[in-house]
Design a protein around this motif. Sequence first.
Motif, short mmCIF file in Angstrom:
data_model
loop_
_atom_site.label_atom_id
_atom_site.label_comp_id
_atom_site.label_asym_id
_atom_site.label_seq_id
_atom_site.Cartn_x
_atom_site.Cartn_y
_atom_site.Cartn_z
N GLN A 248 0.53 -1.20 0.00
CA GLN A 248 -0.08 0.12 -0.29
C GLN A 248 0.91 0.89 -0.15
N GLU A 249 0.41 2.28 -0.83
CA GLU A 249 1.19 3.63 -0.76
C GLU A 249 0.97 3.74 0.72
N ALA A 250 2.45 4.69 1.03
CA ALA A 250 2.62 5.17 2.21
C ALA A 250 2.83 6.90 1.81
N ASP A 251 1.79 7.15 1.76
CA ASP A 251 1.71 8.70 1.06
C ASP A 251 0.97 9.58 2.68
N ALA A 252 0.98 9.69 4.00
CA ALA A 252 0.57 10.05 5.24
C ALA A 252 1.25 10.91 5.40
N PRO A 253 1.40 11.81 6.58
CA PRO A 253 2.78 12.82 6.72
C PRO A 253 4.16 12.08 6.94
N ALA A 254 5.19 12.80 6.61
CA ALA A 254 6.23 11.94 7.95
C ALA A 254 5.93 11.95 8.93
N LEU A 255 5.50 13.04 9.61
CA LEU A 255 5.65 13.78 10.65
C LEU A 255 4.51 14.46 10.65
N ILE A 256 4.43 14.38 12.69
CA ILE A 256 3.17 15.54 12.99
C ILE A 256 2.56 15.42 14.17
N GLY A 257 2.21 17.51 14.02
CA GLY A 257 2.53 17.73 16.21
C GLY A 257 1.64 18.04 16.14
N TYR A 258 1.76 18.72 17.63
CA TYR A 258 0.96 19.00 18.22
C TYR A 258 1.20 19.79 19.58
N MET A 259 0.50 20.79 19.34
CA MET A 259 0.98 21.87 20.24
C MET A 259 -0.20 22.93 21.49
N GLY A 260 -0.87 21.13 21.61
CA GLY A 260 -2.03 22.14 23.11
C GLY A 260 -2.40 23.37 22.14
N THR A 261 -3.41 24.00 23.44
CA THR A 261 -4.59 25.02 23.12
C THR A 261 -4.07 26.24 22.45
N GLU A 262 -2.72 26.76 22.85
CA GLU A 262 -1.69 27.87 22.82
C GLU A 262 -1.42 28.14 21.12
N GLY A 263 -1.61 26.29 20.13
CA GLY A 263 -1.46 26.50 18.88
C GLY A 263 -1.71 26.63 17.93
N VAL A 264 -2.90 26.72 18.41
CA VAL A 264 -4.25 27.17 16.80
C VAL A 264 -3.70 27.75 15.97
N ASN A 265 -3.76 27.57 15.21
CA ASN A 265 -3.13 28.93 13.47
C ASN A 265 -1.45 28.83 13.98
#
Length: 535
Positions: free
Chosen positions: A380-397
Amino acid sequence: MHWKVWFAILSAALCVYSAYAQGNVQLTLSYVNPANIEYALTVQNNNTGWWVDQVHVLYTTAGVLQATNTPANWSYIPDVPWDAIPYNLRFQPTSNAHRIAPGQSLIFGFKMNTPTPAQDFYIQFRAVNASNQTKEYAYRVKALQPIEVPKDSSVSASMQTPAAGVGGPGPGGDPILYIDYAFLTPTTQFQIETRDANAALRDRVFYPEIPDPPHLEHYFVGNVTREVNATGVRQGDLWTLDVGGTQWCGGAMGWDALYWLHGASQFRRPTVQWRFTPSVRQSDGSRAIQLTLRNTGSSSLEGEFWLYTQGNQLLEGAALRQWRTRFQPSLQRPIRLDPRTEITIPFIIPAGTPASRFFYGELELRQPGVDATRIYFAHQEADAPALIGYMGTEGVNRPVQVQILNPNSGVGVTKALQADAQSVWRVTLEAGDEPLIADSEFYAPTWQARVKPQGALSQTFENVLLPGGDTLDSYLRMQLVLGDANGDDCIDDADLLQVLFEFGSTEDSFADLNLDGVVDDADLLLVLFNFGAGC
């Protein structure tokens, strides 16, 4: 635990296939409420004489998993350690009378307390019989609905190899088929079967198998060797080797060795490895992929290769071996491979093609004086993000810079990104990122990821698995420490002066630390509250 140490444990566990509950409990996972990051897990007990009395959803981050639907007469406990996995959600019956009986199914609901869904989970369950013997198992389960996160890629392979140099028992006893399987990228589950010319099952092995005492690593990389008793085999019999499973954000596997052993004589068969890179997005919307074929044997190989790049489902077993009767190959070419050499075949997935295609390959390999061996594979093709991160409520946009580096080779890239409305950022492999994929440690957990959000201190994550972060929690999670207006990773007088100098401004400014559109008291308080951090 290092994977080589785990392989020593695994090798002992794989010697005997367990016929207990493995394969007789069906787990189905549905992503039922994306707005609430909620899942439904159906557990169907197809065993005879075995009851299910524990179900765990395995995770590595505290406080993330929360039960939303618990069947009657069952309870749940959050953040329960299970072996090496520290923060699991456990469901268990309130009494033995309410265990999942043979033929029965129950539905369990759970959600993630952060806006960070996952596509794949390890689900562990325990089975118990009337004599109170217990057996624990873990399955890797993929949600039926696609989610734009790092995820498993489904893989399968099949080889048909003719027997050679065999007959009745020889001086050394019954003939043996020796097989050395190679799993070159992080593999989250697999099942291997060997069948003789009459389709009778001669050998089976799977991962994860839970030995005693129970143990589970995040994934497996390495080799699995099997010595299959080939009693009754005749010269020219066509035996079939089937492999199925999932690999994390990519696919690379094959055979390192394969031979018939009769007495002291070895009769070797062709062996190859294949590796698909993750998709690299091009400026026109197409996706570039490279396939590498490697001759792992000691003899030259010649033959023919066919590839189809537009599959929409995983093919296994007989269906995989017959794919050319259903699909016109996208590519066909002769190949020649000297011992221990490889060739790379680039190809393009056109713009507008649906994501997560399946690739079907077939190799017809010939050696001097040996009948042809046919190898089939599907990835199966691997086309998802290479890395992904989350920065909490202060990280919006919030704008964020992500630097990815292999400290061993010095290879790296830096990405200027912006988090979305859920405070999640994603790194997509794009044209120009090919040096990452070419790095010999691309699939090894040796990478550093330095995440620098605008206005906040940076955080460096060590031993990151690329691609995909980690197979149990793929998100690089951080809580922002705001106040770094000038971006030097030290909250000090310089940041205080910058906020004061731009106080009242409504222009885009690094001094607008909370991104509310104005430099004001709130930004000044952030500097004062975190003053001295990072210095």
